[in-house]
Design an enzyme around this catalytic site. Structure first.
Site, PDB file in Angstrom:
ATOM      1  NE  ARG A 198      -2.172   1.290   3.937  1.00  0.00           N
ATOM      2  CZ  ARG A 198      -2.935   1.561   4.914  1.00  0.00           C
ATOM      3  NH1 ARG A 198      -4.037   1.695   4.932  1.00  0.00           N
ATOM      4  NH2 ARG A 198      -2.186   1.973   6.109  1.00  0.00           N
TER       5      ARG A 198
ATOM      6  CB  THR B  94      -1.930   7.424  -2.829  1.00  0.00           C
ATOM      7  OG1 THR B  94      -1.565   5.844  -3.058  1.00  0.00           O
ATOM      8  CG2 THR B  94      -1.229   8.305  -3.629  1.00  0.00           C
TER       9      THR B  94
ATOM     10  CG  ASP C 203       7.213  -1.795   9.539  1.00  0.00           C
ATOM     11  OD1 ASP C 203       7.423  -2.459   8.441  1.00  0.00           O
ATOM     12  OD2 ASP C 203       7.129  -0.512   9.743  1.00  0.00           O
TER      13      ASP C 203
ATOM     14  CG  ASP D 245       3.529  -1.737   8.707  1.00  0.00           C
ATOM     15  OD1 ASP D 245       3.999  -2.673   8.636  1.00  0.00           O
ATOM     16  OD2 ASP D 245       3.365  -0.763   7.945  1.00  0.00           O
TER      17      ASP D 245
END
Ligand SMILES: O=P(O)(O)OC[C@H]1O[C@H](OP(=O)(O)OP(=O)(O)O)[C@H](O)[C@@H]1O
Ligand SMILES: O=c1cc[nH]c(=O)[nH]1
Ligand SMILES: [Mg+2]
Length: 212
Positions: free
Chosen positions: A103, A107, A206, A203
Site C-alpha cells: 500500500r 495515497t 514491520d 504496521d
C-alpha cells in the site's frame, strides 16, 4: 459478503498481547501463528469434503476427506506470510499461491508487485491471508484477482478489520455470485488520518519482520 468476528477468550487474550507495543517480533510471530490456527477452525467451516469409508480396527464406517480440487491458500506478502504456517498446519494438503502487494502510504492505494497463482481457479475454494483489513483496497484487489481466474468461493482471514474496509468490500463485491467471507480476530473502531487501524497493532509487516 459475510463477516465473522471470532468471539473466544483465547483469541481475545492473544490479540491483546499482539496489540501491546512492548511485544517483540519473535513473540508477535508466535502469537500471529497461534491466532491463525484458531481463526482457521472457523474459516474452514464450509470447506468442501467428500464421503469416504474407513476401516477402523473394529469395523468399517463412514467419514469424510477434503474434496478435490484442493483448497488454495494465498498469503499476501509481506505480512500475510506470518499467517501461512498457522493455516497450513490445519490444512496440510492445501496448495499455496502468493501475492505480493504494498500500500502506498501516501495515497493508500494498493499495488501488486508479485503474483504466483494457478491460471485456472475454476471450482477452487481460496483462503486469503492478510493480518490487516484497513481501507480494504489490498484485499479487494486480491479477491478480484482470484475471482477473475475462476475462484468460486473466497474466505479472507484477518487479524484485525476496520469498519471502513468491511464496507469497502461489501460495496466492491455486492452482487458477486461467489460467496465471499471475512473471518477476523477483532473488529476495531476506525481508521486514523494515515489509514491505520485504531486501536490496531501498528504496521503488521514491520512488527513481524522489522521496519523497511
Ligand atoms: O486495507 P489496506 O488499506 O489496503 O491496508 C492493508 C494492507 O497494508 C498492509 O500491508 P503493507 O502495504 O504495509 O505491506 P507489508 O505487508 O509489506 O508491510 C497490510 O498487511 C495489508 O496488506
Ligand atoms: O493499521 C494498519 C493499516 C494497514 N497496514 C498495517 O499494517 N496496519
Ligand atoms: Mg506494512
Amino acid at each position: 459478503m459475510q463477516t465473522l468476528a471470532v468471539d473466544h477468550p483465547l483469541v481475545a487474550h492473544k490479540l491483546t498481547t499482539l496489540r501491546d507495543v512492548r511485544t517483540d517480533s519473535p513473540t508477535f510471530r508466535r502469537l500471529a501463528d497461534e491466532l491463525v490456527t484458531l481463526l482457521a477452525y472457523e474459516a474452514t467451516r464450509d470447506v468442501r469434503v467428500t464421503d469416504v469409508e474407513v476401516q477402523t480396527p473394529v469395523t468399517r464406517t463412514h467419514g469424510v476427506q477434503l474434496a478435490s480440487p484442493k483448497p488454495l491458500v494465498v498469503p499476501i506478502l509481506r505480512a500475510g506470510l506470518g499467517m501461512l504456517d498457522g493455516m497450513t498446519r490445519l490444512l496440510p494438503t492445501a496448495e499455496v499461491g502468493f501475492l505480493g502487494m504494498v500500500r502506498d502510504e501516501g495515497t493508500l492505494q494498493a499495488e501488486t508487485y508479485a503474483s504466483r497463482l494457478p491460471d485456472d481457479l475454476s471450482g477452487r475454494q481460496c483462503y486469503v491471508l492478510d493480518p490487516m483489513l484497513a481501507t480494504g483496497g489490498t484485499l479487494a484487489a486480491a479477491i478480484r484477482l482470484l475471482l477473475d481466474r475462476g475462484a468460486d468461493d473466497v474466505t479472507a482471514l484477518c487479524l484485525l478489520a476496520a469498519p471502513e474496509g468491511l464496507r469497502f468490500l461489501e460495496d466492491a463485491f455486492a452482487g458477486t455470485r461467489a460467496p465471499i467471507r471475512v473471518v477476523t480476530a477483532g473488529l476495531d473502531e476506525r481508521l486514523n488520518e494515515r489509514g491505520f487501524i485504531v486501536p490496531g497493532l501498528g504496521d503488521a509487516g514491520d512488527r513481524l519482520y522489522g521496519v523497511v
